[in-house]
Design a protein around this motif. Structure first.
Motif, PDB file in Angstrom:
ATOM      1  N   THR A 318       0.838  -1.197   0.000  1.00 25.97           N
ATOM      2  CA  THR A 318       0.000   0.000   0.000  1.00 25.97           C
ATOM      3  C   THR A 318       0.877   1.252   0.000  1.00 25.97           C
ATOM      4  OG1 THR A 318      -0.082   0.222   2.421  1.00 25.97           O
ATOM      5  CG2 THR A 318      -1.775  -1.185   1.375  1.00 25.97           C
ATOM      6  N   ALA A 319       0.257   2.377  -0.371  1.00 24.64           N
ATOM      7  CA  ALA A 319       0.975   3.650  -0.391  1.00 24.64           C
ATOM      8  C   ALA A 319       1.427   4.049   1.014  1.00 24.64           C
ATOM      9  CB  ALA A 319       0.093   4.738  -0.998  1.00 24.64           C
ATOM     10  N   SER A 320       0.605   3.754   2.027  1.00 28.97           N
ATOM     11  CA  SER A 320       0.974   4.126   3.392  1.00 28.97           C
ATOM     12  C   SER A 320       2.202   3.351   3.855  1.00 28.97           C
ATOM     13  CB  SER A 320      -0.200   3.901   4.356  1.00 28.97           C
ATOM     14  OG  SER A 320      -0.576   2.540   4.385  1.00 28.97           O
ATOM     15  N   GLU A 321       2.284   2.061   3.518  1.00 30.57           N
ATOM     16  CA  GLU A 321       3.471   1.262   3.848  1.00 30.57           C
ATOM     17  C   GLU A 321       4.688   1.790   3.094  1.00 30.57           C
ATOM     18  OE1 GLU A 321       1.054  -2.938   4.677  1.00 30.57           O
ATOM     19  OE2 GLU A 321       2.314  -2.728   2.888  1.00 30.57           O
ATOM     20  N   HIS A 322       4.501   2.080   1.826  1.00 32.36           N
ATOM     21  CA  HIS A 322       5.572   2.603   0.978  1.00 32.36           C
ATOM     22  C   HIS A 322       6.133   3.902   1.557  1.00 32.36           C
ATOM     23  CE1 HIS A 322       7.583   3.338  -2.945  1.00 32.36           C
ATOM     24  NE2 HIS A 322       7.273   4.609  -2.739  1.00 32.36           N
ATOM     25  N   ASN A 323       5.240   4.825   1.867  1.00 30.51           N
ATOM     26  CA  ASN A 323       5.664   6.129   2.388  1.00 30.51           C
ATOM     27  C   ASN A 323       6.286   6.018   3.777  1.00 30.51           C
ATOM     28  OD1 ASN A 323       4.821   7.529   0.104  1.00 30.51           O
ATOM     29  ND2 ASN A 323       2.733   7.754   0.880  1.00 30.51           N
ATOM     30  N   LEU A 325       8.039   3.511   4.987  1.00 27.87           N
ATOM     31  CA  LEU A 325       9.403   3.009   4.845  1.00 27.87           C
ATOM     32  C   LEU A 325      10.344   4.114   4.364  1.00 27.87           C
ATOM     33  CD1 LEU A 325       8.616  -0.461   3.216  1.00 27.87           C
ATOM     34  CD2 LEU A 325       9.415  -0.054   5.541  1.00 27.87           C
ATOM     35  N   LEU A 326       9.868   4.927   3.426  1.00 27.14           N
ATOM     36  CA  LEU A 326      10.683   6.025   2.905  1.00 27.14           C
ATOM     37  C   LEU A 326      10.968   7.073   3.970  1.00 27.14           C
ATOM     38  CD1 LEU A 326       8.980   6.639  -0.567  1.00 27.14           C
ATOM     39  CD2 LEU A 326      11.269   5.711  -0.221  1.00 27.14           C
ATOM     40  N   GLU A 327       9.924   7.449   4.691  1.00 30.61           N
ATOM     41  CA  GLU A 327      10.048   8.565   5.629  1.00 30.61           C
ATOM     42  C   GLU A 327      10.656   8.142   6.969  1.00 30.61           C
ATOM     43  OE1 GLU A 327       9.433  11.717   4.906  1.00 30.61           O
ATOM     44  OE2 GLU A 327       8.905  11.163   2.853  1.00 30.61           O
ATOM     45  N   HIS A 328      10.112   7.081   7.557  1.00 30.17           N
ATOM     46  CA  HIS A 328      10.564   6.714   8.905  1.00 30.17           C
ATOM     47  C   HIS A 328      11.974   6.130   8.894  1.00 30.17           C
ATOM     48  CE1 HIS A 328      10.124   5.701  13.141  1.00 30.17           C
ATOM     49  NE2 HIS A 328      10.703   4.537  12.853  1.00 30.17           N
ATOM     50  N   TYR A 329      12.243   5.252   7.930  1.00 32.22           N
ATOM     51  CA  TYR A 329      13.547   4.605   7.895  1.00 32.22           C
ATOM     52  C   TYR A 329      14.518   5.282   6.930  1.00 32.22           C
ATOM     53  CZ  TYR A 329      11.217   0.939  10.539  1.00 32.22           C
ATOM     54  OH  TYR A 329      10.521   0.255  11.491  1.00 32.22           O
ATOM     55  N   SER A 333      14.697   3.823  -1.762  1.00 29.53           N
ATOM     56  CA  SER A 333      13.731   3.259  -2.699  1.00 29.53           C
ATOM     57  C   SER A 333      13.094   2.034  -2.064  1.00 29.53           C
ATOM     58  CB  SER A 333      14.428   2.869  -4.010  1.00 29.53           C
ATOM     59  OG  SER A 333      13.519   2.320  -4.944  1.00 29.53           O
ATOM     60  N   VAL A 334      11.894   1.713  -2.518  1.00 28.42           N
ATOM     61  CA  VAL A 334      11.164   0.543  -2.023  1.00 28.42           C
ATOM     62  C   VAL A 334      10.883  -0.390  -3.204  1.00 28.42           C
ATOM     63  CG1 VAL A 334       9.064  -0.285  -0.896  1.00 28.42           C
ATOM     64  CG2 VAL A 334      10.104   1.877  -0.168  1.00 28.42           C
ATOM     65  N   HIS A 504      -1.259   3.467  -7.733  1.00 28.69           N
ATOM     66  CA  HIS A 504      -1.539   2.739  -6.487  1.00 28.69           C
ATOM     67  C   HIS A 504      -0.360   2.891  -5.513  1.00 28.69           C
ATOM     68  CE1 HIS A 504      -2.735  -0.524  -3.758  1.00 28.69           C
ATOM     69  NE2 HIS A 504      -1.487  -0.938  -3.841  1.00 28.69           N
ATOM     70  N   ILE A 505       0.851   2.750  -6.023  1.00 26.77           N
ATOM     71  CA  ILE A 505       2.049   2.870  -5.188  1.00 26.77           C
ATOM     72  C   ILE A 505       2.114   4.241  -4.523  1.00 26.77           C
ATOM     73  CG2 ILE A 505       4.585   2.996  -5.244  1.00 26.77           C
ATOM     74  CD1 ILE A 505       4.475   0.833  -7.460  1.00 26.77           C
ATOM     75  N   TYR A 506       1.719   5.260  -5.273  1.00 25.67           N
ATOM     76  CA  TYR A 506       1.817   6.630  -4.762  1.00 25.67           C
ATOM     77  C   TYR A 506       0.531   7.149  -4.108  1.00 25.67           C
ATOM     78  CZ  TYR A 506       6.219   6.732  -7.344  1.00 25.67           C
ATOM     79  OH  TYR A 506       7.485   6.462  -7.798  1.00 25.67           O
ATOM     80  N   GLY A 507      -0.463   6.278  -3.981  1.00 20.43           N
ATOM     81  CA  GLY A 507      -1.672   6.643  -3.246  1.00 20.43           C
ATOM     82  C   GLY A 507      -2.676   7.469  -4.021  1.00 20.43           C
TER      83      GLY A 507
END
Length: 599
Positions: A318-323, A325-329, A333-334, A504-507
């Protein structure tokens, strides 16, 4: 290698031997990076012929009679892919300037936070000398996606001419590396499946892997790793040879496609946290060692560390999981792998297999033992390979004719390489089993027989989908198709366009129609718990002290991972709508794990 920033925050990892064999030709001109497996030179030669004809490019066959044919085939195909991608990229840039619809479609597929997207929108708002400014902007900002390649380090079979064994540089992985090194590509080789010191040392033979006077690497090294310790060990090993690892590609041990290399209970979140906290240590350690090695080799020495990326893949949906990983960690790239098997514009999959993948449910995906490597292998039920294999077993003709022998890594009585999926190997093992049949219970006998005959011919099965999709004749014994998606694909149930998958990846859209998809961290935790319970069951009757200690460590690491997630949830808003649900799931897993006694 270009210094322009990639327009996308996702990449398409390698999938099987064939599923991403031509993905760069399909998607690189849009700025999407993907990875080609260079394990199967026979498939590569067929694809070389196919795409040479399709794009009207002269083709000269490279037969097995040619010296160093494996490396030559790989170099030739990679050069062809590079040529086609560059041509398609130039055509695409022209199309963006000439067609407003093409430009609108491209902008719609860029990340919402992208500076590139903001720049395009600003140009459209200004409107002054739009076409001229647009052309200049495109030339300065756009870059094609990377044409990366993958080498499984353990697939490094010795080769012979007649009975004479060839030098080590003609081993499978060595020849594949040489094929990439000699190509025109300016990209990365992704090394997976663990450390191969002999192969790693072979990199020193190619100047393209060392920094030039401008601190530039023409060709880069990416390591696929499952934890920080492995990254540090392998990175430093290469650094001592003057070689820089430009990217660590972290993959979930179990929640991935293909071969699954389970960690000792370490979960993805804590692993990513360690990389985040210790990234500078990873960089400085490798830099210091590399500087010393380059000085000894009298090669250019970078004053400061070269760029190092941390990326992640495995079960993201999902976009929320993708984002998150990018932001928190703070990853660069994912990876989105298995969902792209349902995107005909991106991957090479025949219609029947794609339909099977789309219709598969949770229970159809399982961790199998079909790989001749002896490593758990993610696959799904109902593949044509499974059907063909079962028919042979029923007809007492188990095993493959083994035409390619890429996995002939087992040694027979004479010391020759043999694959555990081959008919020769299985016939010998079944004959031995028959001799001691009277000493076994029926259950023990059937279990032993199944462990012998369940091995599949991955060399052929993982390549056939591309042959079928492109109407390339398949010669030899029928092996059907082996599919190796990650279990995350269970929640994607329809063929979709490239544009829709990106949105979908970008929400900006969704391709998910199911409502029961678990969070990426929860799904991986469940898989590790199931794996742990199975391991406990396997060694229960006659466990050794070492096995008990390993299982106790596995349990401890999982419990620490659960505590990490429990502490993390209140600090993030990404999963706010499902926080209570996640807390309940984590607590339930924690209780279940605590009740399991390891003794």
């Amino acid at each position: 290698m270009t210094n322009k920033k990639s327009p996308h925050t996702f990449h398409i990892p390698v999938m099987g031997l064939a599923y991403t064999i031509d993905s760069p030709i399909r998607v690189a001109h849009y700025g999407i990076s993907s990875v080609i497996s260079i394990a199967d030179d026979e498939l590569i030669e067929k694809m070389n012929a196919f795409y040479s004809e399709k794009f009207e490019i002269p083709y000269k066959e490279i037969t097995q009679k040619i010296h160093d044919y494996r490396a030559e085939r790989i170099t030739s195909y990679l050069n062809l892919v590079d040529r086609i991608v560059k041509k398609k990229f130039e055509d695409f840039k022209t199309e963006l300037v000439e067609s407003k619809q093409a430009l609108d479609n491209y902008i719609a597929q860029l990340p919402n936070t992208s500076d590139l997207k903001k720049g395009f929108l600003q140009l459209m708002d200004e409107g002054i000398a739009f076409k001229e400014n647009l052309k200049h902007y495109i030339e300065n900002q756009l870059t094609p996606g990377a044409i990366d390649v993958n080498i499984m380090t353990k697939l490094d079979k010795d080769n012979s001419v007649g009975k004479e064994q060839l030098p080590v540089e003609f081993n499978d992985a060595h020849a594949a590396l040489r094929g990439f090194a000699n190509s025109n590509l300016a990209s990365s080789v992704v090394l997976s499946a663990g450390m191969n010191p002999r192969l790693y040392s072979y990199f020193e033979n190619f100047s393209c892997f060392f920094p030039d006077l401008n601190n530039t690497l023409k060709k880069k090294i990416t390591l696929k790793v499952s934890d920080f310790r492995s990254a540090m060990i392998q990175g430093n090993f290469l650094a001592k040879k003057g070689l820089w690892v430009s990217e660590y590609r972290i993959e979930s041990g179990l929640n991935c496609g293909g071969h699954a290399f389970a960690t000792d209970g370490f979960l993805l979140g804590p692993i990513l946290e360690e990389f985040k906290q210790k990234k500078e240590q990873l960089i400085q350690s490798a830099h210091d060692l590399m500087v010393k090695a380059l000085g000894q080799k009298e090669l250019p020495v970078p004053e400061s560390p070269l760029e190092l990326k941390i990326t992640v893949q495995g079960g993201v949906g999902t976009a929320s999981e993708h984002n998150f990983l990018l932001e928190h960690y703070q990853v660069d790239s994912v990876g989105w792998g298995s969902p792209f098997l349902l995107v005909p514009e991106a991957t090479s999959v025949d219609n029947n297999t794609r339909k099977l993948l789309a219709e598969a449910k949770e229970n159809d995906f399982y961790l199998s033992h079909i790989s001749p490597l002896g490593v758990p292998f993610n696959t799904l039920r109902g593949t044509s390979n499974e059907i063909v294999r079962e028919k042979r077993i029923q007809a007492n003709k188990a095993g493959s004719s083994c035409p390619k022998k890429f996995l002939a890594l087992h040694k027979d009585a004479e010391g020759n390489g043999i694959c555990t999926a081959s008919k020769k190997f299985q016939d010998e093992q079944l004959a031995t089993l028959e001799e001691k049949k009277q000493t076994l219970s029926l259950e023990q006998y059937e279990s032993c027989k199944n462990s012998i005959t369940e091995k599949s011919c991955l060399c052929v099965g993982l390549a056939n989908a591309s042959y079928l999709e492109n109407n390339i004749p398949i010669k030899g014994q029928d092996q059907g198709i082996v599919a190796c998606p990650g279990p995350n694909l269970a929640y994607f149930d329809q063929e979709v366009s490239l544009k829709k998958m990106i949105q979908h990846i970008y929400g900006n859209d969704t391709v998910l129609r199911v409502t029961n998809r678990p969070n990426v961290f929860i799904k991986e935790l469940k898989m590790y718990l199931d794996y742990f319970k199975n391991e406990c069951k396997t060694v229960a009757s006659e466990s050794t002290a070492a096995q008990v200690k390993k299982l106790q460590s596995f349990k401890k690491n999982m419990l620490e991972g659960i505590s990490y997630y429990q502490n993390l949830l209140p600090k993030t808003s990404y999963f706010e709508s499902i926080t209570k649900e996640l807390e309940m799931q984590l607590h339930a897993f924690q209780q279940e794990l605590n009740f399991i006694e390891v003794k």
